[in-house]
Design a protein around this motif. Structure first.
Motif, mmCIF file in Angstrom:
data_model
loop_
_atom_site.group_PDB
_atom_site.id
_atom_site.type_symbol
_atom_site.label_atom_id
_atom_site.label_comp_id
_atom_site.label_asym_id
_atom_site.label_seq_id
_atom_site.Cartn_x
_atom_site.Cartn_y
_atom_site.Cartn_z
ATOM 1 N N ALA A 156 0.832 -1.208 0.000
ATOM 2 C CA ALA A 156 0.000 0.000 0.000
ATOM 3 C C ALA A 156 0.866 1.258 0.000
ATOM 4 N N LEU A 157 1.941 1.246 0.758
ATOM 5 C CA LEU A 157 2.863 2.385 0.788
ATOM 6 C C LEU A 157 3.462 2.631 -0.596
ATOM 7 N N ALA A 158 3.867 1.568 -1.273
ATOM 8 C CA ALA A 158 4.440 1.706 -2.614
ATOM 9 C C ALA A 158 3.416 2.282 -3.588
ATOM 10 N N TRP A 159 2.211 1.758 -3.566
ATOM 11 C CA TRP A 159 1.173 2.250 -4.475
ATOM 12 C C TRP A 159 0.800 3.697 -4.175
ATOM 13 N N LEU A 160 0.587 4.017 -2.911
ATOM 14 C CA LEU A 160 0.170 5.377 -2.542
ATOM 15 C C LEU A 160 1.274 6.398 -2.804
ATOM 16 N N SER A 161 2.518 6.048 -2.517
ATOM 17 C CA SER A 161 3.599 6.994 -2.770
ATOM 18 C C SER A 161 3.787 7.208 -4.267
ATOM 19 N N GLY A 162 3.660 6.157 -5.061
ATOM 20 C CA GLY A 162 3.747 6.306 -6.517
ATOM 21 C C GLY A 162 2.622 7.158 -7.063
ATOM 22 N N PHE A 163 1.405 6.932 -6.562
ATOM 23 C CA PHE A 163 0.262 7.736 -6.993
ATOM 24 C C PHE A 163 0.441 9.190 -6.574
ATOM 25 N N GLY A 164 0.890 9.421 -5.340
ATOM 26 C CA GLY A 164 1.087 10.792 -4.858
ATOM 27 C C GLY A 164 2.133 11.534 -5.663
ATOM 28 N N ASN A 165 3.242 10.866 -5.969
ATOM 29 C CA ASN A 165 4.296 11.474 -6.770
ATOM 30 C C ASN A 165 3.773 11.836 -8.155
ATOM 31 N N SER A 166 3.083 10.907 -8.796
ATOM 32 C CA SER A 166 2.532 11.171 -10.133
ATOM 33 C C SER A 166 1.514 12.295 -10.097
ATOM 34 N N VAL A 215 9.910 26.291 -10.331
ATOM 35 C CA VAL A 215 9.134 25.567 -9.316
ATOM 36 C C VAL A 215 9.019 24.097 -9.716
ATOM 37 N N ASN A 216 8.736 23.851 -10.995
ATOM 38 C CA ASN A 216 8.619 22.477 -11.480
ATOM 39 C C ASN A 216 9.953 21.734 -11.353
ATOM 40 N N ASP A 217 11.029 22.412 -11.732
ATOM 41 C CA ASP A 217 12.347 21.786 -11.652
ATOM 42 C C ASP A 217 12.703 21.468 -10.204
ATOM 43 N N ALA A 218 12.430 22.396 -9.299
ATOM 44 C CA ALA A 218 12.748 22.182 -7.886
ATOM 45 C C ALA A 218 11.883 21.062 -7.301
ATOM 46 N N THR A 219 10.589 21.078 -7.634
ATOM 47 C CA THR A 219 9.690 20.031 -7.134
ATOM 48 C C THR A 219 10.118 18.672 -7.659
ATOM 49 N N LEU A 220 10.450 18.616 -8.947
ATOM 50 C CA LEU A 220 10.911 17.367 -9.537
ATOM 51 C C LEU A 220 12.177 16.879 -8.843
ATOM 52 N N ALA A 221 13.101 17.770 -8.576
ATOM 53 C CA ALA A 221 14.356 17.390 -7.913
ATOM 54 C C ALA A 221 14.099 16.854 -6.508
ATOM 55 N N VAL A 222 13.217 17.517 -5.765
ATOM 56 C CA VAL A 222 12.923 17.083 -4.395
ATOM 57 C C VAL A 222 12.216 15.725 -4.404
ATOM 58 N N LEU A 223 11.204 15.584 -5.270
ATOM 59 C CA LEU A 223 10.469 14.316 -5.326
ATOM 60 C C LEU A 223 11.352 13.170 -5.798
ATOM 61 N N VAL A 224 12.186 13.439 -6.780
ATOM 62 C CA VAL A 224 13.087 12.393 -7.264
ATOM 63 C C VAL A 224 14.081 12.016 -6.173
ATOM 64 N N ALA A 225 14.598 13.007 -5.494
ATOM 65 C CA ALA A 225 15.524 12.712 -4.399
ATOM 66 C C ALA A 225 14.846 11.840 -3.349
ATOM 67 N N PHE A 226 13.595 12.145 -3.075
ATOM 68 C CA PHE A 226 12.876 11.378 -2.062
ATOM 69 C C PHE A 226 12.486 9.992 -2.563
ATOM 70 N N PHE A 227 11.903 9.919 -3.767
ATOM 71 C CA PHE A 227 11.369 8.647 -4.261
ATOM 72 C C PHE A 227 12.386 7.781 -4.999
ATOM 73 N N VAL A 228 13.534 8.319 -5.338
ATOM 74 C CA VAL A 228 14.568 7.506 -5.986
ATOM 75 C C VAL A 228 15.743 7.291 -5.040
#
Length: 197
Positions: A29-39, A77-90
């Motif tokens: 559930a954590l994997a699915w929800l985090s993937g959905f939230g990121n997307s 903003v998009n670049d920064a958000t992408l960098a933060v999310l990628v850092a967190f989720f990758v």
């Protein structure tokens, strides 16, 4: 998988207690929800960008970095958000995977028999190969600065991740099966004999 391998090798007597059904469901559930939230966050931020000029995406897929490149507005903003999310989720999952495999390696190196070490490393090798096939392209695509993003390289990596990697996953895991290994050896030997003629 890394947690499963860690518990199986480092805590084998506690495996049934630690890797219970409820924990597996929670991890799923954590994997699915985090993937959905990121997307969801990426889609909401990307569709709000104004796109002007040519509306042709020079890519096989609508990857977020390629979509951001099409915008004629400030994408900081998009670049920064992408960098933060990628850092967190990758990077965070990759760090946890590498940490678990560090503990596994330490435990395996303490095993006295070489056969036992070989079996333990064999258990982990297929998962590490699949992790590499996923994380290396993802790191290459998402962790480079937006200014150095190459459309051609992005297209190749996207194609690799979407077309090549999924069929390789079951193949890599089946290579642990002795019968599959022997059949593959016979096929390769036949091909070698045919090419040698």
């Amino acid at each position: 998988m890394a947690l499963d391998r860690y518990v199986a090798i480092c805590e084998p007597l506690h495996y049934a207690v630690l890797m219970h059904h409820a924990l597996c469901q929670q991890l799923m559930a954590l994997a699915w929800l985090s993937g959905f939230g990121n997307s969801f966050v990426q889609v909401v931020l990307t569709v709000q960008l104004p796109f002007c000029g040519r509306h042709v995406l020079n890519n096989f897929f609508c990857e977020v970095p390629a979509m951001i490149k099409l915008s004629c507005a400030d994408t900081a903003v998009n670049d920064a958000t992408l960098a933060v999310l990628v850092a967190f989720f990758v990077l965070v999952p990759l760090a946890l995977i590498l940490l678990s495999y560090g503990f596994i390696a330490r435990t395996v190196l303490r095993i006295q028999s070489s056969k036992g070490r070989h079996k333990a490393f064999g258990t982990c090798s297929s998962h590490l190969m699949v992790v590499s096939l996923f994380y290396l392209p993802a790191i290459y695509i998402y962790l480079q600065p937006p200014s150095s993003y190459s459309q051609e390289q992005g297209k190749f990596i996207s194609l690799f991740c979407s077309i090549i990697t999924p069929p390789l996953n079951p193949f890599i895991y089946t290579l642990r099966n002795k019968d599959v290994k022997e059949a593959l050896r016979r096929i390769l030997a036949r091909i070698w004999r045919l090419c040698g003629r």
